[in-house]
Design an enzyme around this catalytic site. Structure first.
Site, short mmCIF file in Angstrom:
data_model
loop_
_atom_site.label_atom_id
_atom_site.label_comp_id
_atom_site.label_asym_id
_atom_site.label_seq_id
_atom_site.Cartn_x
_atom_site.Cartn_y
_atom_site.Cartn_z
N LYS A 17 38.80 20.47 16.47
CA LYS A 17 37.67 20.98 16.25
C LYS A 17 37.90 22.88 16.30
CE LYS A 17 35.11 18.33 19.52
NZ LYS A 17 35.15 18.11 21.14
N ARG A 93 43.35 25.77 22.53
CA ARG A 93 43.14 24.81 23.91
C ARG A 93 44.33 24.22 24.02
NH1 ARG A 93 39.34 20.00 25.11
NH2 ARG A 93 39.41 20.01 27.39
N HIS A 182 39.02 21.59 32.84
CA HIS A 182 37.93 22.52 32.41
C HIS A 182 37.95 23.57 32.97
CE1 HIS A 182 35.30 18.36 32.75
NE2 HIS A 182 35.40 18.47 31.27
N MET A 285 23.20 10.56 29.36
CA MET A 285 22.12 10.77 30.06
C MET A 285 20.56 10.74 29.63
SD MET A 285 22.17 10.79 33.33
CE MET A 285 23.58 11.14 34.71
N GLY A 332 26.69 19.76 28.79
CA GLY A 332 25.79 18.71 28.24
C GLY A 332 24.51 18.50 29.09
N GLU A 386 33.51 27.61 26.08
CA GLU A 386 34.66 27.47 26.22
C GLU A 386 35.40 28.04 24.69
OE1 GLU A 386 33.81 23.28 27.16
OE2 GLU A 386 35.82 23.44 28.15
P1 ADP Z 1 31.78 16.68 26.55
O1 ADP Z 1 32.23 16.49 27.87
O2 ADP Z 1 32.16 15.43 25.54
O3 ADP Z 1 32.06 18.00 25.87
P2 ADP Z 1 29.09 17.57 26.74
O4 ADP Z 1 29.19 18.84 27.59
O5 ADP Z 1 28.88 17.72 25.24
O6 ADP Z 1 30.39 16.65 26.80
O7 ADP Z 1 27.89 16.69 27.35
C1 ADP Z 1 27.54 15.32 26.61
C2 ADP Z 1 26.53 14.54 27.31
O8 ADP Z 1 25.55 15.60 27.68
C3 ADP Z 1 25.89 13.63 26.85
O9 ADP Z 1 26.81 12.22 27.06
C4 ADP Z 1 24.69 13.23 27.48
O10 ADP Z 1 24.80 12.53 28.50
C5 ADP Z 1 24.37 14.45 27.76
N1 ADP Z 1 23.26 15.37 27.23
C6 ADP Z 1 23.02 15.97 26.10
N2 ADP Z 1 21.70 16.36 25.74
C7 ADP Z 1 21.07 15.99 26.85
C8 ADP Z 1 19.71 16.21 27.40
N3 ADP Z 1 18.74 16.47 26.09
N4 ADP Z 1 19.07 15.36 28.12
C9 ADP Z 1 20.02 14.67 28.92
N5 ADP Z 1 21.33 14.45 28.69
C10 ADP Z 1 21.92 15.17 27.82
#
Ligand code: ADP
Length: 405
Positions: A17, A93, A182, A285, A332, A386
């Site tokens: 990325k 990273r 993290h 989620m 997320g 990040e």
């Molecule tokens: P990563 O650890 O892969 O960087 P992210 O921080 O992008 O993950 O988080 C990803 C997670 O966020 C997804 O698996 C999902 O569960 C959750 N997520 C993303 N958008 C939403 C939303 N609108 N409502 C609820 N959960 C969400």
């Protein structure tokens, strides 16, 4: 010309990325992703934010070297090539910096050797990070390259938080201790939370809840991390998308001796087939919420286990900090799932923690308070960034060098 751009690279085992930022105003110039490196179905997706154009490439990309060269070509098409005199540095990273790297570090041979020495404690991540660094160094050997470590922010943890209660001789010999991960996100979010409260980081105590697919909590006192939920590896702590988080270590002996599972099988079970996914078959989620709305009991139980663990960590870090100024939700799930934030804080009024329903329901936007007016402890949503943190720390480190020639 003054070089003000930083390319941020996050190299995984089969993906890269990247983001190119101009640090004069933290403006994002280009973002992209190469995935499924080494397969027939590799894909590169590149977006130039100045023009708003997106391009995709499909077809085999054999290795990181080919991937990075393809990224360089795409950047060059937008006039943002790696040979531009405006590029000040590349920020990488790096997942595991052990106890050795407490700060972002300009990469030289010694640094590469040390990152390599940490492979036994980060077998999945550090080799991929190293490949990314070596490839980038070969492309631009003259350019400063900086490693920004996921563990660095946690190196301020006191010994009593970082040590497991096992024989220190064995622990030290095999470097078994709690490192935390993290860190780039916890550092960024704890500082942004202080800013949201109109205070300096030194003035506030914050509990940061980074809830993405991976999830971790941290207790930050006056800008310094004093405890975090991930340990030797990112498996410890909260319930995650596919990781179990905390469990009795004897579960592993039991699965080995009684269930006859091999160590590799147990590793896969706990890291890839546990957590929300293991409990109910979904790790998103949004899907879990939809299923709960339909009355699905497995999804409900998975959610309740997730929230119960989260509450335990909020309580634990409240006790560790003694005084808490803010609880910040990020990543997320933390940024998007209002129902998770509401459930995690529910019943904690005694600790001065409350969520205002209307504020919590607001979607999007930057850092914001979701606790009621005048609440004793602030509860906030603070989007993490990040890449910006890696770029800022990289630029901080090499900016002067470039200016001094
Ligand atoms: P990563 O650890 O892969 O960087 P992210 O921080 O992008 O993950 O988080 C990803 C997670 O966020 C997804 O698996 C999902 O569960 C959750 N997520 C993303 N958008 C939403 C939303 N609108 N409502 C609820 N959960 C969400």
């Amino acid at each position: 010309m003054h070089a003000t751009r930083v390319l941020v690279l996050n190299s995984g085992s089969s993906s890269v990325k990247y983001q190119l930022l101009d640090m004069r105003d933290a403006d994002r110039l280009a973002v992209g992703l190469v995935e499924r490196i080494g397969e027939q179905t590799s894909r590169l997706k590149h977006t130039c934010l100045a023009t708003g154009s997106t391009r995709e490439r499909h077809g085999p990309i054999a290795d990181h070297d080919t991937a990075l060269k393809a990224v360089a070509e795409e950047l060059a098409k937008d006039g943002l090539g790696l040979d531009s005199p405006e590029l000040a540095a590349i920020g990488h990273r790096v997942v595991h910096g052990g106890m050795f790297f407490t700060e972002p570090t300009v990469i030289d041979d010694e640094v590469l050797t040390e990152i390599e020495r940490l492979i036994p404690v980060a077998p999945l991540h550090n080799p991929a990070n190293l490949t990314g660094i070596r490839t980038a160094m070969a492309l631009r050997p003259d350019l400063p390259q900086v490693a920004v470590f996921d563990t660095a922010f946690h190196t301020t943890m006191p010994e009593h938080a970082a040590r497991y209660a096992i024989d220190p001789a064995i622990a030290d010999r095999f470097r078994v201790r709690r490192y935390g991960f993290h860190g780039t996100s916890h550092a960024y979010v704890s500082r942004a939370t202080a800013a949201l409260l109109g205070k300096a980081p030194e003035e506030v105590n914050v509990i940061v809840l980074h809830l993405g697919n991976g999830a971790s909590a941290s207790a930050v006192r006056g800008g310094r991390c004093v405890d975090t939920s991930m340990g030797l590896t990112p498996l410890e702590g909260l319930v995650m998308g596919t990781r179990s988080g905390d469990l009795d270590p004897a579960v592993i002996f039991h699965l080995h001796r009684v269930a006859g599972m091999s160590m590799d099988e147990i590793d896969t079970l706990l890291n890839k087939r546990s957590g929300l996914f293991g409990l109910c078959g979904d790790n998103d989620m949004r899907e879990i919420q939809r299923r709960m709305d339909e009355g699905d009991q497995r999804a409900r139980l998975a959610f309740e286990i997730y929230i119960h663990r989260l509450k335990k960590y909020i309580g634990a870090y409240y006790a560790v900090l003694g005084r808490v100024d803010a609880v910040a939700f990020t990543a997320g799930i933390g940024e998007n799932a209002a129902f998770v934030r509401e459930a995690a804080i529910a019943g904690l009024e005694g600790l001065g923690l409350e969520v205002d329903g209307e504020r919590n329901a607001v979607r999007g936007g930057g850092a914001r308070l979701i606790s009621p007016e005048g609440a004793r402890v602030a509860v906030a949503v603070v989007p993490t960034d990040e890449e910006l943190e890696i770029a800022a720390r990289t630029y901080e480190l090499v900016g002067n060098r470039t200016e001094n020639g």
